[in-house]
Design a protein around this motif. Structure first.
Motif, PDB file in Angstrom:
ATOM      1  N   PHE A  63      19.576  70.777  43.428  1.00 54.03           N
ATOM      2  CA  PHE A  63      18.564  70.320  43.560  1.00 54.03           C
ATOM      3  C   PHE A  63      17.399  70.013  42.844  1.00 54.03           C
ATOM      4  O   PHE A  63      16.372  69.538  41.958  1.00 54.03           O
ATOM      5  CB  PHE A  63      17.786  70.616  45.221  1.00 54.03           C
ATOM      6  N   PHE A  91      19.183  69.993  39.003  1.00 56.04           N
ATOM      7  CA  PHE A  91      19.354  68.732  38.237  1.00 56.04           C
ATOM      8  C   PHE A  91      18.419  67.192  39.276  1.00 56.04           C
ATOM      9  O   PHE A  91      18.908  66.135  39.105  1.00 56.04           O
ATOM     10  CB  PHE A  91      20.949  67.748  38.754  1.00 56.04           C
ATOM     11  N   ARG A  92      17.396  67.420  39.776  1.00 57.73           N
ATOM     12  CA  ARG A  92      16.540  66.699  40.423  1.00 57.73           C
ATOM     13  C   ARG A  92      14.921  67.301  40.558  1.00 57.73           C
ATOM     14  O   ARG A  92      14.123  67.184  41.848  1.00 57.73           O
ATOM     15  CB  ARG A  92      16.604  65.881  41.918  1.00 57.73           C
ATOM     16  N   ASP A 115      11.440  66.567  39.644  1.00 59.72           N
ATOM     17  CA  ASP A 115      11.249  65.412  40.019  1.00 59.72           C
ATOM     18  C   ASP A 115      11.144  65.238  41.644  1.00 59.72           C
ATOM     19  O   ASP A 115      10.088  65.586  41.757  1.00 59.72           O
ATOM     20  CB  ASP A 115      11.191  63.969  39.392  1.00 59.72           C
ATOM     21  N   SER A 116      11.786  65.306  42.529  1.00 60.89           N
ATOM     22  CA  SER A 116      11.959  65.065  43.610  1.00 60.89           C
ATOM     23  C   SER A 116      12.015  66.578  44.466  1.00 60.89           C
ATOM     24  O   SER A 116      11.634  66.355  45.090  1.00 60.89           O
ATOM     25  CB  SER A 116      13.318  64.385  44.114  1.00 60.89           C
TER      26      SER A 116
END
Length: 53
Positions: free
Chosen positions: A18, A21-22, A24-25
């Motif tokens: 997480f 690869f993500r 910002d989230s």
């Protein structure tokens, strides 16, 4: 391997994925958790202030 150990490893791998690869989230999730902890702390502080005062 026990179920608890398997779930712990799966959660760790998911968190790494997480964040990688993500980002910002992931940052928004951490920010939201921090905000929630702050609000809980403020609520407890207000409660004890009213109980004592």
């Amino acid at each position: 391997m026990t179920l608890k150990k398997t779930l712990t490893w799966a959660a760790g791998v998911f968190i790494v994925w997480f964040v990688a690869f993500r980002p910002d989230s992931a940052a928004k999730v951490v920010q939201g958790i921090g905000t929630m902890i702050g609000q809980v702390g403020t609520g407890f502080g207000d409660f004890f202030t009213r109980v004592i005062g």
